[in-house]
Design a protein around this motif. Structure first.
Motif, PDB file in Angstrom:
ATOM      1  N   LYS A 176       0.847  -1.195   0.000  1.00  0.00           N
ATOM      2  CA  LYS A 176       0.000   0.000   0.000  1.00  0.00           C
ATOM      3  C   LYS A 176       0.882   1.245   0.000  1.00  0.00           C
ATOM      4  O   LYS A 176       2.003   1.220   0.505  1.00  0.00           O
ATOM      5  CB  LYS A 176      -0.915  -0.001   1.220  1.00  0.00           C
ATOM      6  CG  LYS A 176      -1.915  -1.136   1.188  1.00  0.00           C
ATOM      7  CD  LYS A 176      -2.884  -1.039   2.316  1.00  0.00           C
ATOM      8  CE  LYS A 176      -3.850  -2.208   2.182  1.00  0.00           C
ATOM      9  NZ  LYS A 176      -4.915  -2.160   3.111  1.00  0.00           N
ATOM     10  N   LEU A 177       0.335   2.324  -0.531  1.00  0.00           N
ATOM     11  CA  LEU A 177       1.096   3.553  -0.677  1.00  0.00           C
ATOM     12  C   LEU A 177       1.608   4.074   0.660  1.00  0.00           C
ATOM     13  O   LEU A 177       2.733   4.571   0.749  1.00  0.00           O
ATOM     14  CB  LEU A 177       0.246   4.613  -1.390  1.00  0.00           C
ATOM     15  CG  LEU A 177       0.974   5.834  -1.895  1.00  0.00           C
ATOM     16  CD1 LEU A 177       2.101   5.474  -2.842  1.00  0.00           C
ATOM     17  CD2 LEU A 177       0.001   6.782  -2.584  1.00  0.00           C
ATOM     18  N   ASP A 178       0.810   3.940   1.737  1.00  0.00           N
ATOM     19  CA  ASP A 178       1.244   4.445   3.043  1.00  0.00           C
ATOM     20  C   ASP A 178       2.348   3.592   3.673  1.00  0.00           C
ATOM     21  O   ASP A 178       2.896   3.938   4.705  1.00  0.00           O
ATOM     22  CB  ASP A 178       0.063   4.627   3.998  1.00  0.00           C
ATOM     23  CG  ASP A 178      -0.627   3.330   4.368  1.00  0.00           C
ATOM     24  OD1 ASP A 178      -0.279   2.270   3.804  1.00  0.00           O
ATOM     25  OD2 ASP A 178      -1.533   3.377   5.218  1.00  0.00           O
ATOM     26  N   GLN A 179       2.676   2.474   3.044  1.00  0.00           N
ATOM     27  CA  GLN A 179       3.786   1.630   3.498  1.00  0.00           C
ATOM     28  C   GLN A 179       5.054   1.906   2.693  1.00  0.00           C
ATOM     29  O   GLN A 179       6.032   1.191   2.815  1.00  0.00           O
ATOM     30  CB  GLN A 179       3.413   0.154   3.350  1.00  0.00           C
ATOM     31  CG  GLN A 179       2.222  -0.271   4.184  1.00  0.00           C
ATOM     32  CD  GLN A 179       1.762  -1.665   3.823  1.00  0.00           C
ATOM     33  OE1 GLN A 179       1.674  -2.042   2.661  1.00  0.00           O
ATOM     34  NE2 GLN A 179       1.463  -2.458   4.848  1.00  0.00           N
ATOM     35  N   CYS A 180       4.997   2.939   1.846  1.00  0.00           N
ATOM     36  CA  CYS A 180       6.100   3.242   0.944  1.00  0.00           C
ATOM     37  C   CYS A 180       6.536   4.694   1.073  1.00  0.00           C
ATOM     38  O   CYS A 180       5.813   5.527   1.612  1.00  0.00           O
ATOM     39  CB  CYS A 180       5.669   3.014  -0.512  1.00  0.00           C
ATOM     40  SG  CYS A 180       5.341   1.298  -0.903  1.00  0.00           S
ATOM     41  N   PHE A 181       7.714   4.972   0.537  1.00  0.00           N
ATOM     42  CA  PHE A 181       8.174   6.345   0.386  1.00  0.00           C
ATOM     43  C   PHE A 181       8.392   6.598  -1.099  1.00  0.00           C
ATOM     44  O   PHE A 181       8.659   5.663  -1.869  1.00  0.00           O
ATOM     45  CB  PHE A 181       9.454   6.606   1.185  1.00  0.00           C
ATOM     46  CG  PHE A 181      10.677   5.873   0.699  1.00  0.00           C
ATOM     47  CD1 PHE A 181      11.586   6.497  -0.156  1.00  0.00           C
ATOM     48  CD2 PHE A 181      10.930   4.564   1.083  1.00  0.00           C
ATOM     49  CE1 PHE A 181      12.713   5.830  -0.603  1.00  0.00           C
ATOM     50  CE2 PHE A 181      12.059   3.889   0.648  1.00  0.00           C
ATOM     51  CZ  PHE A 181      12.950   4.527  -0.202  1.00  0.00           C
ATOM     52  N   GLN A 182       8.242   7.847  -1.479  1.00  0.00           N
ATOM     53  CA  GLN A 182       8.444   8.199  -2.880  1.00  0.00           C
ATOM     54  C   GLN A 182       9.931   8.385  -3.136  1.00  0.00           C
ATOM     55  O   GLN A 182      10.573   9.234  -2.531  1.00  0.00           O
ATOM     56  CB  GLN A 182       7.674   9.471  -3.240  1.00  0.00           C
ATOM     57  CG  GLN A 182       7.814   9.810  -4.716  1.00  0.00           C
ATOM     58  CD  GLN A 182       6.959  10.980  -5.141  1.00  0.00           C
ATOM     59  OE1 GLN A 182       5.821  11.122  -4.686  1.00  0.00           O
ATOM     60  NE2 GLN A 182       7.485  11.824  -6.007  1.00  0.00           N
ATOM     61  N   LEU A 183      10.452   7.595  -4.059  1.00  0.00           N
ATOM     62  CA  LEU A 183      11.866   7.655  -4.405  1.00  0.00           C
ATOM     63  C   LEU A 183      12.124   8.668  -5.518  1.00  0.00           C
ATOM     64  O   LEU A 183      13.169   9.304  -5.551  1.00  0.00           O
ATOM     65  CB  LEU A 183      12.353   6.272  -4.846  1.00  0.00           C
ATOM     66  CG  LEU A 183      13.795   6.192  -5.337  1.00  0.00           C
ATOM     67  CD1 LEU A 183      14.765   6.551  -4.210  1.00  0.00           C
ATOM     68  CD2 LEU A 183      14.099   4.813  -5.886  1.00  0.00           C
ATOM     69  N   GLY A 184      11.160   8.816  -6.409  1.00  0.00           N
ATOM     70  CA  GLY A 184      11.383   9.724  -7.527  1.00  0.00           C
ATOM     71  C   GLY A 184      10.213   9.754  -8.464  1.00  0.00           C
ATOM     72  O   GLY A 184       9.111   9.326  -8.135  1.00  0.00           O
ATOM     73  N   VAL A 185      10.504  10.254  -9.674  1.00  0.00           N
ATOM     74  CA  VAL A 185       9.456  10.400 -10.687  1.00  0.00           C
ATOM     75  C   VAL A 185      10.072  10.139 -12.062  1.00  0.00           C
ATOM     76  O   VAL A 185      11.239  10.437 -12.303  1.00  0.00           O
ATOM     77  CB  VAL A 185       8.796  11.804 -10.599  1.00  0.00           C
ATOM     78  CG1 VAL A 185       9.787  12.908 -10.924  1.00  0.00           C
ATOM     79  CG2 VAL A 185       7.568  11.905 -11.469  1.00  0.00           C
ATOM     80  N   VAL A 186       9.265   9.572 -12.951  1.00  0.00           N
ATOM     81  CA  VAL A 186       9.694   9.332 -14.319  1.00  0.00           C
ATOM     82  C   VAL A 186       9.662  10.662 -15.068  1.00  0.00           C
ATOM     83  O   VAL A 186       8.626  11.325 -15.111  1.00  0.00           O
ATOM     84  CB  VAL A 186       8.791   8.297 -15.032  1.00  0.00           C
ATOM     85  CG1 VAL A 186       9.212   8.120 -16.482  1.00  0.00           C
ATOM     86  CG2 VAL A 186       8.813   6.960 -14.289  1.00  0.00           C
ATOM     87  N   LEU A 187      10.798  11.044 -15.654  1.00  0.00           N
ATOM     88  CA  LEU A 187      10.888  12.325 -16.357  1.00  0.00           C
ATOM     89  C   LEU A 187      10.514  12.204 -17.830  1.00  0.00           C
ATOM     90  O   LEU A 187       9.567  12.834 -18.286  1.00  0.00           O
ATOM     91  CB  LEU A 187      12.299  12.906 -16.226  1.00  0.00           C
ATOM     92  CG  LEU A 187      12.752  13.264 -14.819  1.00  0.00           C
ATOM     93  CD1 LEU A 187      14.200  13.723 -14.830  1.00  0.00           C
ATOM     94  CD2 LEU A 187      11.846  14.336 -14.230  1.00  0.00           C
ATOM     95  N   LYS A 188      11.300  11.410 -18.574  1.00  0.00           N
ATOM     96  CA  LYS A 188      11.070  11.338 -20.026  1.00  0.00           C
ATOM     97  C   LYS A 188      11.790  10.127 -20.597  1.00  0.00           C
ATOM     98  O   LYS A 188      12.727   9.601 -20.007  1.00  0.00           O
ATOM     99  CB  LYS A 188      11.561  12.612 -20.705  1.00  0.00           C
ATOM    100  CG  LYS A 188      13.061  12.851 -20.530  1.00  0.00           C
ATOM    101  CD  LYS A 188      13.494  14.163 -21.138  1.00  0.00           C
ATOM    102  CE  LYS A 188      14.997  14.353 -20.922  1.00  0.00           C
ATOM    103  NZ  LYS A 188      15.469  15.602 -21.441  1.00  0.00           N
TER     104      LYS A 188
END
Length: 182
Positions: free
Chosen positions: A2-14
């Motif tokens: 679940k999302l609340d069990q995770c941390f955001q590492l990054g984002v897809v740029l291109k």
């Protein structure tokens, strides 16, 4: 997962090239900690989907990544803007006065002069200045997160020792008095 069990590492740029490689931005002070990762979760349509990594090449806080089953530029384009996540258990353990924002939720806040003030309710990421939200005498007070204010993180006792800037609490309480006068 679940999302609340995770941390955001990054984002897809291109996308990069025609073979499905992607540039990703890593939201971390230590990108090298993730050089050997084998998979990530990507948030797609509100769900975390596992993506396995064929190869990754770091350059500062960006990486060039090739995911399995992302075969061409069109596949890669469809992933642009999606966020990348890892389980909270994958976070390196911090010591001393370093902390993750999710880690201090519910910690007591104790000022060097005023004693115990309240409990951490929320942490706001405001770009140039991150803030701790705490309730004090029925009012939300925002405390800046920096080395001059946060003196000690006591994980065993779930306590943040702080030295609040002079007049900070009074500023929030004065707003109440001004409203009462109107």
């Amino acid at each position: 997962m679940k999302l609340d069990q995770c941390f955001q590492l990054g984002v897809v740029l291109k996308p990069h090239g025609l073979k499905g490689e992607l540039y990703i931005s890593l939201d971390t002070d230590y990108p090298e900690d993730y050089q050997e990762m084998e998979s990530v979760f990507m948030l797609q349509n509100g769900k975390l989907v596992p993506f396995f990594i064929e190869h990754i090449q770091l350059k500062n806080k960006e990486a060039l990544v090739k995911f399995e089953d992302v075969e061409d530029k069109e596949d890669a384009l469809s992933l642009r803007g999606n966020t990348l996540h890892l389980p909270l258990t994958d976070l390196p353990e911090l010591t001393g006065n370093q902390f993750y924002f999710h880690e201090i939720d519910g910690f007591k806040i104790e000022d060097t002069e005023k004693g115990v003030l309240g409990i951490v309710k929320e942490v706001f990421e405001a770009g140039h200045q991150d803030l701790i939200g705490m309730e004090y005498q029925g009012k939300e007070v925002l405390i800046p997160i920096n080395d001059e204010v946060i003196l000690d993180v006591d994980r065993n006792n779930k306590l943040l020792r702080v030295s609040l800037p002079e007049g900070l609490l009074e500023l929030y309480l004065e707003e109440d008095e001004k409203e009462d006068e109107d």
